[in-house]
Design a protein around this motif. Structure first.
Motif, PDB file in Angstrom:
ATOM      1  N   ILE A 589       0.797  -1.228   0.000  1.00 39.98           N
ATOM      2  CA  ILE A 589       0.000   0.000   0.000  1.00 39.98           C
ATOM      3  C   ILE A 589       0.831   1.281   0.000  1.00 39.98           C
ATOM      4  CG2 ILE A 589      -1.903  -1.197   1.139  1.00 39.98           C
ATOM      5  CD1 ILE A 589      -1.263   0.457   3.650  1.00 39.98           C
ATOM      6  N   ALA A 590       2.111   1.209   0.325  1.00 41.75           N
ATOM      7  CA  ALA A 590       2.924   2.434   0.329  1.00 41.75           C
ATOM      8  C   ALA A 590       2.916   3.157  -1.011  1.00 41.75           C
ATOM      9  CB  ALA A 590       4.356   2.114   0.758  1.00 41.75           C
ATOM     10  N   PRO A 591       2.955   2.449  -2.155  1.00 40.06           N
ATOM     11  CA  PRO A 591       2.943   3.164  -3.439  1.00 40.06           C
ATOM     12  C   PRO A 591       1.709   4.035  -3.651  1.00 40.06           C
ATOM     13  CG  PRO A 591       3.680   0.902  -3.750  1.00 40.06           C
ATOM     14  CD  PRO A 591       3.185   0.999  -2.343  1.00 40.06           C
ATOM     15  N   ALA A 592       0.616   3.752  -2.939  1.00 37.08           N
ATOM     16  CA  ALA A 592      -0.612   4.533  -3.107  1.00 37.08           C
ATOM     17  C   ALA A 592      -0.693   5.703  -2.131  1.00 37.08           C
ATOM     18  CB  ALA A 592      -1.835   3.633  -2.918  1.00 37.08           C
ATOM     19  N   LEU A 593       0.332   5.859  -1.295  1.00 39.53           N
ATOM     20  CA  LEU A 593       0.302   6.891  -0.257  1.00 39.53           C
ATOM     21  C   LEU A 593       1.402   7.916  -0.494  1.00 39.53           C
ATOM     22  CD1 LEU A 593      -0.162   4.540   2.831  1.00 39.53           C
ATOM     23  CD2 LEU A 593      -1.957   5.746   1.560  1.00 39.53           C
ATOM     24  N   ALA A 594       1.257   9.066   0.125  1.00 39.40           N
ATOM     25  CA  ALA A 594       2.257  10.124  -0.042  1.00 39.40           C
ATOM     26  C   ALA A 594       2.319  10.968   1.224  1.00 39.40           C
ATOM     27  CB  ALA A 594       1.907  11.012  -1.241  1.00 39.40           C
ATOM     28  N   GLY A 595       3.369  11.753   1.336  1.00 37.67           N
ATOM     29  CA  GLY A 595       3.489  12.747   2.401  1.00 37.67           C
ATOM     30  C   GLY A 595       3.446  12.168   3.790  1.00 37.67           C
ATOM     31  N   ASP A 596       2.694  12.846   4.673  1.00 39.20           N
ATOM     32  CA  ASP A 596       2.628  12.460   6.074  1.00 39.20           C
ATOM     33  C   ASP A 596       2.067  11.050   6.262  1.00 39.20           C
ATOM     34  OD1 ASP A 596       3.614  14.934   6.664  1.00 39.20           O
ATOM     35  OD2 ASP A 596       1.685  15.798   7.273  1.00 39.20           O
ATOM     36  N   VAL A 597       1.135  10.664   5.402  1.00 37.82           N
ATOM     37  CA  VAL A 597       0.540   9.337   5.552  1.00 37.82           C
ATOM     38  C   VAL A 597       1.567   8.259   5.249  1.00 37.82           C
ATOM     39  CG1 VAL A 597      -1.278   7.784   4.758  1.00 37.82           C
ATOM     40  CG2 VAL A 597      -1.758  10.220   5.005  1.00 37.82           C
ATOM     41  N   ARG A 598       2.341   8.468   4.200  1.00 36.44           N
ATOM     42  CA  ARG A 598       3.382   7.486   3.893  1.00 36.44           C
ATOM     43  C   ARG A 598       4.445   7.461   4.997  1.00 36.44           C
ATOM     44  NH1 ARG A 598       5.625   5.819  -1.977  1.00 36.44           N
ATOM     45  NH2 ARG A 598       7.241   4.352  -1.295  1.00 36.44           N
ATOM     46  N   ASP A 599       4.766   8.603   5.528  1.00 31.99           N
ATOM     47  CA  ASP A 599       5.727   8.642   6.635  1.00 31.99           C
ATOM     48  C   ASP A 599       5.181   7.874   7.839  1.00 31.99           C
ATOM     49  OD1 ASP A 599       7.385  10.199   5.095  1.00 31.99           O
ATOM     50  OD2 ASP A 599       6.770  12.097   6.023  1.00 31.99           O
ATOM     51  N   TRP A 600       3.881   8.063   8.105  1.00 35.18           N
ATOM     52  CA  TRP A 600       3.268   7.324   9.208  1.00 35.18           C
ATOM     53  C   TRP A 600       3.368   5.823   8.960  1.00 35.18           C
ATOM     54  CZ3 TRP A 600      -0.426   3.612   9.198  1.00 35.18           C
ATOM     55  CH2 TRP A 600      -0.867   3.171  10.458  1.00 35.18           C
ATOM     56  N   LEU A 601       3.065   5.389   7.742  1.00 36.04           N
ATOM     57  CA  LEU A 601       3.109   3.966   7.429  1.00 36.04           C
ATOM     58  C   LEU A 601       4.519   3.406   7.641  1.00 36.04           C
ATOM     59  CD1 LEU A 601       1.506   1.514   6.298  1.00 36.04           C
ATOM     60  CD2 LEU A 601       2.446   2.120   4.051  1.00 36.04           C
ATOM     61  N   GLU A 602       5.529   4.145   7.242  1.00 36.51           N
ATOM     62  CA  GLU A 602       6.907   3.671   7.428  1.00 36.51           C
ATOM     63  C   GLU A 602       7.200   3.449   8.910  1.00 36.51           C
ATOM     64  OE1 GLU A 602       9.126   2.852   5.182  1.00 36.51           O
ATOM     65  OE2 GLU A 602       7.980   3.458   3.394  1.00 36.51           O
ATOM     66  N   ARG A 603       6.741   4.364   9.748  1.00 34.70           N
ATOM     67  CA  ARG A 603       6.970   4.211  11.186  1.00 34.70           C
ATOM     68  C   ARG A 603       6.162   3.047  11.749  1.00 34.70           C
ATOM     69  NH1 ARG A 603       6.153   9.811  10.871  1.00 34.70           N
ATOM     70  NH2 ARG A 603       4.078   9.594  11.821  1.00 34.70           N
ATOM     71  N   ALA A 604       4.906   2.937  11.304  1.00 38.36           N
ATOM     72  CA  ALA A 604       4.010   1.928  11.870  1.00 38.36           C
ATOM     73  C   ALA A 604       4.408   0.513  11.487  1.00 38.36           C
ATOM     74  CB  ALA A 604       2.577   2.203  11.426  1.00 38.36           C
ATOM     75  N   THR A 605       5.096   0.371  10.368  1.00 37.31           N
ATOM     76  CA  THR A 605       5.474  -0.965   9.896  1.00 37.31           C
ATOM     77  C   THR A 605       6.962  -1.257  10.102  1.00 37.31           C
ATOM     78  OG1 THR A 605       5.796  -0.118   7.645  1.00 37.31           O
ATOM     79  CG2 THR A 605       3.606  -1.017   8.190  1.00 37.31           C
ATOM     80  N   ALA A 606       7.632  -0.427  10.866  1.00 36.51           N
ATOM     81  CA  ALA A 606       9.065  -0.657  11.124  1.00 36.51           C
ATOM     82  C   ALA A 606       9.245  -1.962  11.892  1.00 36.51           C
ATOM     83  CB  ALA A 606       9.653   0.505  11.918  1.00 36.51           C
ATOM     84  N   PRO A 607      10.299  -2.711  11.602  1.00 33.29           N
ATOM     85  CA  PRO A 607      10.530  -3.981  12.307  1.00 33.29           C
ATOM     86  C   PRO A 607      10.714  -3.771  13.799  1.00 33.29           C
ATOM     87  CG  PRO A 607      11.942  -3.785  10.372  1.00 33.29           C
ATOM     88  CD  PRO A 607      11.329  -2.442  10.582  1.00 33.29           C
ATOM     89  N   ILE A 608      10.331  -4.766  14.568  1.00 32.74           N
ATOM     90  CA  ILE A 608      10.550  -4.722  16.020  1.00 32.74           C
ATOM     91  C   ILE A 608      11.541  -5.812  16.420  1.00 32.74           C
ATOM     92  CG2 ILE A 608       8.264  -3.782  16.490  1.00 32.74           C
ATOM     93  CD1 ILE A 608       7.431  -6.579  17.417  1.00 32.74           C
TER      94      ILE A 608
END
Length: 608
Positions: A589-608
């Motif tokens: 889904i990242a390709p369909a997102l941009a800006g703050d939303v894409r940045d949020w997704l990167e943080r939310a899906t970061a490995p733990i």
């Protein structure tokens, strides 16, 4: 296509929609009608003749009479006292919506049922009236057995309809037909499978009453009820010959006749009883589902001389096995839903810490993000938006009377879904707005571990959802806690968000089969404090490397809040699954997102 609006009015509590004072004169009018029929009581169910969770406005008799707007329940109106029966979901809502000085609210469960309590509302030897189009043969048999010789059940016309002078007309929305690119099978192919089932049951015909069965069989959809793209009608399927589809007469036009040419004949609903009588007079064997068909259909057939074959609706199982085209549509619907959800998640994380969001704000904003996608037709059910203690009410429904502000430090449970032209979604996520307590993290992680255990299980063909259910509960059991709802239900393809005949709970004993789509939603609820539920939809698929075995494909593509996870409780395999899931979400889904939303997704899906 005209979309179903999401009106703010649906959040209004009963007291703001209509005065509770209306309950008294309506009960009085009903009792006058009962008197004219010689009745000592009358049954008013929530259900219509098609047994759907949603009903058209003109079928909402229980709500009109009592003010109760829940999706399940029934009332028993006696000459002097009355009872409103609801399940555990509605023990708070029902008293708030009805006049409890006139209706006793009774919770069904733990040995309490309408049948067990019915004698309290009717004198010995009395007569209880019911509309045979709104009750099934199974329901009537059960009530008659519990009543014994103390009272008589009598089928009559619907007395609520008689006094409801401004009752809305039956729906007649446009009917659309799915092409092969969306249905994956022709109606002729599906009818052939159903005819084989009839032959196997030695039945000459079947009467279909469930709109999901009829819509699937004829590859058609409508907008007759909220949340679900149903066309309401009946169908008669002979083992040989042309089926007949019974609809409201004013929606049968040349275009519909042409669309069904060679597939089905059309008739008005009023023609159905005569056609059933003809089957009986010809001594035919007719299949009906005693759990869903109206008792009126069974009585008409038997009285005319037919032999009833009481079996499960023959469409339910084939419909639940999604074909490759339907599964592709479901995957697309979940991708679209995940894009909307990512926008919502980013908005929520930005706004929730301010301490100003209400539960209704959260519902309307999530639905607004979904509506940015043109292929969204409707939400798939009324969104459950429970903050803090409201999250502990499993099927909480926010209204203006219960709406509360989400405070920092509280958990927020949101259960929602969409009806897209490509498929149906259902997802639950639990969010936090501050520092979660150790207990909250423990319970959240145990719920997550249960969800992952179901997601990753591999099982031999022939396994049922009842056998899988305990996998989701095991980690909660280890802490001495559990949840009271099922772990999962079936989900339709651009149809009902809750469909049978399989699921994941002790009551689902039919084997799971490839193509079935199920919810996977364990939870934990601490009354008066918070609720936790994590839900993904999964599809049953062949385990290619293990002949004779099945496994689940996760369809949902929404991040799981890792800030609530107690990492010490995760095994390496669980951690790997969660990281792999988030990597897949990000990739899809990242390709369909941009800006703050894409940045949020990167943080939310970061490995733990």
């Amino acid at each position: 296509m005209t979309k179903t609006p999401f009106p703010p009015a649906r959040f209004q509590s009963f007291s703001t929609r209509s005065d509770k004072a209306a309950v008294a004169p309506r009960l009085a009018a009903l009792r006058e009608a009962m008197k004219s029929e010689g009745l000592d009581a009358f049954l008013v169910p929530r259900a219509d003749a098609h047994r759907g969770e949603s009903v058209p406005p003109g079928e909402a008799r229980l709500g009109w009479l009592t003010g109760f707007t829940g999706s399940a329940g029934a009332a028993v109106i006696g000459t002097e006292k009355a009872g409103l029966f609801v399940d555990s979901r509605y023990t708070l809502q029902a008293p708030a919506e009805t006049d409890t000085s006139l209706l006793e609210v009774i919770e069904i469960g733990q040995g309490v049922s309408i049948g067990s309590e019915l004698k309290r509302f009717v004198p010995a030897g009395g007569t209880i009236g019911y509309d045979p189009w709104l009750h099934t043969p199974g329901e009537i048999r059960d009530l008659a057995e519990k009543l014994g010789e103390t009272a008589e059940l009598k089928p009559v016309g619907n007395l609520v309809d008689r006094i409801w002078t401004d009752r809305p007309a039956a729906p007649a929305t446009a009917i659309e037909f799915l092409g092969h690119n969306r249905a994956g099978r022709t109606s002729a192919d599906k009818l052939g499978e159903i005819r084989q089932a009839l032959v196997a049951e030695r039945a000459d015909a079947a009467v279909l009453t469930l709109p999901e069965s009829i819509c699937w069989l004829f590859n058609m959809r409508g907008r007759d009820v909220p949340n679900t793209p149903f066309v309401l009608g009946f169908a008669l399927i002979p083992a040989q010959g042309m089926p007949t589809l019974y609809l409201e007469p004013d929606r049968i036009d040349d275009a519909l006749v042409t669309a069904l040419e060679g597939v089905a004949e059309l008739a008005g609903k009023a023609q159905l009883p005569a056609d059933l009588q003809a089957l009986g007079q010809a001594k035919r064997a007719v299949l009906i589902d005693p759990a869903t068909a109206p008792a009126a259909i069974a009585t008409t057939l038997e009285t005319a001389g037919a032999r009833l074959v009481e079996r499960r609706d023959p469409v339910l199982l084939p419909k639940s096995r999604k074909n490759a085209v339907e599964l592709a549509g479901m995957r697309e619907a979940h991708r679209l839903d995940a894009i909307a959800y990512a926008k919502f998640n980013a908005w929520f994380d930005r706004e929730a810490p301010k301490g100003e969001l209400t539960e209704i704000d959260i519902v309307t904003t999530l639905e607004a993000f979904r509506r940015e996608e043109e292929s969204l037709v409707d939400i798939s059910f009324d969104t459950i938006s429970g903050s803090g203690p409201n999250g502990a009410i499993v099927h909480y429904r926010v209204s203006t009377g219960t709406d509360r502000t989400l405070h920092p430090g509280e958990l927020m449970l949101v259960d929602s879904g969409g009806q897209y032209l490509s498929g149906t979604t259902d997802i639950t996520r639990t969010f936090f707005t501050g520092s979660a307590t150790p207990e909250q993290k423990d319970r959240y992680t145990r719920v997550l571990k249960g969800m992952m255990a179901v997601s990753t299980t591999r099982f031999p063909k022939g396994t049922s959802g009842a056998q899988i259910d305990s996998l989701a509960r095991q980690f909660l059991w280890q802490a001495g806690v559990t949840y009271t709802h099922g772990t999962g239900h079936g989900v339709g393809h651009f149809l009902a968000v809750h469909e049978g005949p399989t699921g994941i709970s002790p009551r689902y004993t039919l084997p799971l089969e490839p193509g079935m789509v199920l919810s996977n939603e364990p939870g934990y609820y601490k009354a008066g404090e918070y609720g936790i539920r994590i839900e993904n939809l999964v599809a049953v698929i062949e385990a290619e490397a293990f002949p004779g075995y099945l496994e689940f494909e996760t369809l949902t593509l929404v991040p799981i809040d890792t800030r609530l996870v107690d990492g010490a409780l995760l095994t390496p395999a669980e951690r790997d699954w969660l990281n792999a899931y988030h990597a897949r979400v990000r990739a899809e889904i990242a390709p369909a997102l941009a800006g703050d939303v894409r940045d949020w997704l990167e943080r939310a899906t970061a490995p733990i």
